[in-house]
Design a protein around this motif. Sequence first.
Motif, short mmCIF file in Angstrom:
data_model
loop_
_atom_site.label_atom_id
_atom_site.label_comp_id
_atom_site.label_asym_id
_atom_site.label_seq_id
_atom_site.Cartn_x
_atom_site.Cartn_y
_atom_site.Cartn_z
N MET A 1 8.43 3.09 1.75
CA MET A 1 7.42 2.36 1.00
C MET A 1 6.85 3.29 -0.08
O MET A 1 6.52 4.43 0.19
CB MET A 1 6.33 1.88 1.96
CG MET A 1 5.24 1.08 1.29
SD MET A 1 4.08 0.34 2.47
CE MET A 1 4.95 -1.16 2.88
N GLU A 2 6.76 2.79 -1.30
CA GLU A 2 6.24 3.58 -2.41
C GLU A 2 4.71 3.65 -2.35
O GLU A 2 4.06 2.84 -1.72
CB GLU A 2 6.68 2.95 -3.73
CG GLU A 2 8.19 3.02 -3.94
CD GLU A 2 8.62 2.38 -5.25
OE1 GLU A 2 7.81 2.36 -6.20
OE2 GLU A 2 9.75 1.91 -5.32
N ALA A 3 4.15 4.65 -3.06
CA ALA A 3 2.70 4.89 -3.04
C ALA A 3 1.90 3.68 -3.51
O ALA A 3 0.78 3.48 -3.07
CB ALA A 3 2.37 6.11 -3.88
N LYS A 4 2.44 2.89 -4.41
CA LYS A 4 1.70 1.74 -4.96
C LYS A 4 2.13 0.43 -4.30
O LYS A 4 2.09 -0.62 -4.91
CB LYS A 4 1.90 1.65 -6.47
CG LYS A 4 1.14 2.69 -7.25
CD LYS A 4 -0.34 2.36 -7.23
CE LYS A 4 -1.09 3.08 -8.32
NZ LYS A 4 -2.45 2.62 -8.46
N GLN A 5 2.55 0.51 -3.03
CA GLN A 5 2.91 -0.69 -2.28
C GLN A 5 2.03 -0.79 -1.05
O GLN A 5 1.62 0.22 -0.48
CB GLN A 5 4.37 -0.64 -1.84
CG GLN A 5 5.36 -0.78 -2.97
CD GLN A 5 6.79 -0.75 -2.45
OE1 GLN A 5 7.10 -0.06 -1.50
NE2 GLN A 5 7.65 -1.53 -3.09
N ALA A 6 1.76 -2.01 -0.64
CA ALA A 6 1.00 -2.26 0.57
C ALA A 6 1.36 -3.64 1.10
O ALA A 6 1.74 -4.52 0.34
CB ALA A 6 -0.50 -2.18 0.28
N THR A 7 1.21 -3.77 2.40
CA THR A 7 1.36 -5.07 3.06
C THR A 7 0.10 -5.29 3.87
O THR A 7 -0.35 -4.39 4.59
CB THR A 7 2.59 -5.09 3.98
OG1 THR A 7 3.76 -4.86 3.19
CG2 THR A 7 2.72 -6.43 4.69
N GLY A 28 -5.56 -1.00 -7.61
CA GLY A 28 -4.46 -1.23 -8.54
C GLY A 28 -3.17 -1.63 -7.87
O GLY A 28 -2.09 -1.53 -8.47
N ILE A 29 -3.24 -2.10 -6.65
CA ILE A 29 -2.06 -2.49 -5.89
C ILE A 29 -2.11 -4.00 -5.63
O ILE A 29 -3.12 -4.51 -5.15
CB ILE A 29 -1.98 -1.75 -4.55
CG1 ILE A 29 -1.89 -0.23 -4.79
CG2 ILE A 29 -0.81 -2.24 -3.71
CD1 ILE A 29 -2.08 0.60 -3.54
N GLU A 30 -1.04 -4.69 -5.96
CA GLU A 30 -0.92 -6.09 -5.58
C GLU A 30 -0.04 -6.12 -4.34
O GLU A 30 1.17 -5.93 -4.40
CB GLU A 30 -0.30 -6.94 -6.69
CG GLU A 30 -0.26 -8.42 -6.37
CD GLU A 30 -1.60 -9.02 -5.94
OE1 GLU A 30 -1.60 -9.79 -4.96
OE2 GLU A 30 -2.65 -8.70 -6.56
N PRO A 31 -0.67 -6.30 -3.17
CA PRO A 31 0.07 -6.17 -1.91
C PRO A 31 0.93 -7.38 -1.59
O PRO A 31 0.74 -8.47 -2.12
CB PRO A 31 -1.05 -6.03 -0.88
CG PRO A 31 -2.14 -6.88 -1.45
CD PRO A 31 -2.07 -6.64 -2.95
N THR A 32 1.84 -7.17 -0.67
CA THR A 32 2.52 -8.27 -0.02
C THR A 32 1.52 -8.83 0.98
O THR A 32 0.96 -8.08 1.78
CB THR A 32 3.78 -7.78 0.71
OG1 THR A 32 4.67 -7.21 -0.26
CG2 THR A 32 4.47 -8.91 1.45
N ILE A 33 1.26 -10.11 0.89
CA ILE A 33 0.27 -10.75 1.76
C ILE A 33 1.01 -11.60 2.79
O ILE A 33 1.76 -12.50 2.43
CB ILE A 33 -0.70 -11.62 0.95
CG1 ILE A 33 -1.45 -10.76 -0.07
CG2 ILE A 33 -1.66 -12.36 1.88
CD1 ILE A 33 -2.25 -11.56 -1.08
N ILE A 34 0.77 -11.28 4.05
CA ILE A 34 1.34 -12.07 5.13
C ILE A 34 0.18 -12.76 5.84
O ILE A 34 -0.65 -12.09 6.47
CB ILE A 34 2.14 -11.20 6.12
CG1 ILE A 34 3.30 -10.53 5.38
CG2 ILE A 34 2.63 -12.04 7.30
CD1 ILE A 34 4.05 -9.50 6.18
N PHE A 98 -4.45 -5.90 9.55
CA PHE A 98 -3.62 -4.71 9.58
C PHE A 98 -3.11 -4.50 8.16
O PHE A 98 -2.74 -5.46 7.48
CB PHE A 98 -2.42 -4.88 10.52
CG PHE A 98 -2.72 -4.53 11.95
CD1 PHE A 98 -2.61 -3.22 12.39
CD2 PHE A 98 -3.13 -5.51 12.84
CE1 PHE A 98 -2.88 -2.89 13.70
CE2 PHE A 98 -3.41 -5.19 14.16
CZ PHE A 98 -3.29 -3.87 14.60
N VAL A 99 -3.08 -3.24 7.72
CA VAL A 99 -2.54 -2.90 6.40
C VAL A 99 -1.55 -1.75 6.58
O VAL A 99 -1.83 -0.79 7.31
CB VAL A 99 -3.65 -2.48 5.41
CG1 VAL A 99 -3.05 -2.03 4.07
CG2 VAL A 99 -4.64 -3.63 5.20
N VAL A 100 -0.41 -1.86 5.89
CA VAL A 100 0.62 -0.85 5.93
C VAL A 100 0.84 -0.34 4.51
O VAL A 100 1.03 -1.15 3.58
CB VAL A 100 1.95 -1.42 6.47
CG1 VAL A 100 3.03 -0.34 6.50
CG2 VAL A 100 1.75 -2.04 7.84
#
Length: 142
Positions: A1-7, A28-34, A98-100
Amino acid sequence: MEAKQATIYHNPACGTSRNTLALIRHAGIEPTIIEYLAHPPARAQLRALIEDAGLTPKQAIREKGTPFHELGLGRSGVSDEALLDAMVAHPLLINRPFVVTARGTRLCRPSEVVLDILPPVTAPFAKEDGEVVINVHGKRVR
């Protein structure tokens, strides 16, 4: 996972989850939202989230507003396996959010816990209720 990625495992009806999502975006991160109530994680994935966050299933289960007591999960001797089974069968039991990120996995309660796994954020930020998380000097308020 890159530094500017989040789920984020998100519940839009939850203020803590909304504040956490807002902090991620503020970084500044647009995360993957589950939306985990509609798309719950598989058992193995849930176990990994909990373990990666350094928690036990008992620490990751939500009691308030869930069938926790009705299912008998509060009695002594309930195994971690039984708690995981209950969370998979009833995703409302999964505490949130939870955030990854590349910097780790956290159960973000309170929402500002997410700052521990995001790139540095110094722009002022307040939660939706007005509570200041990052002040005008760019310092985290604890």
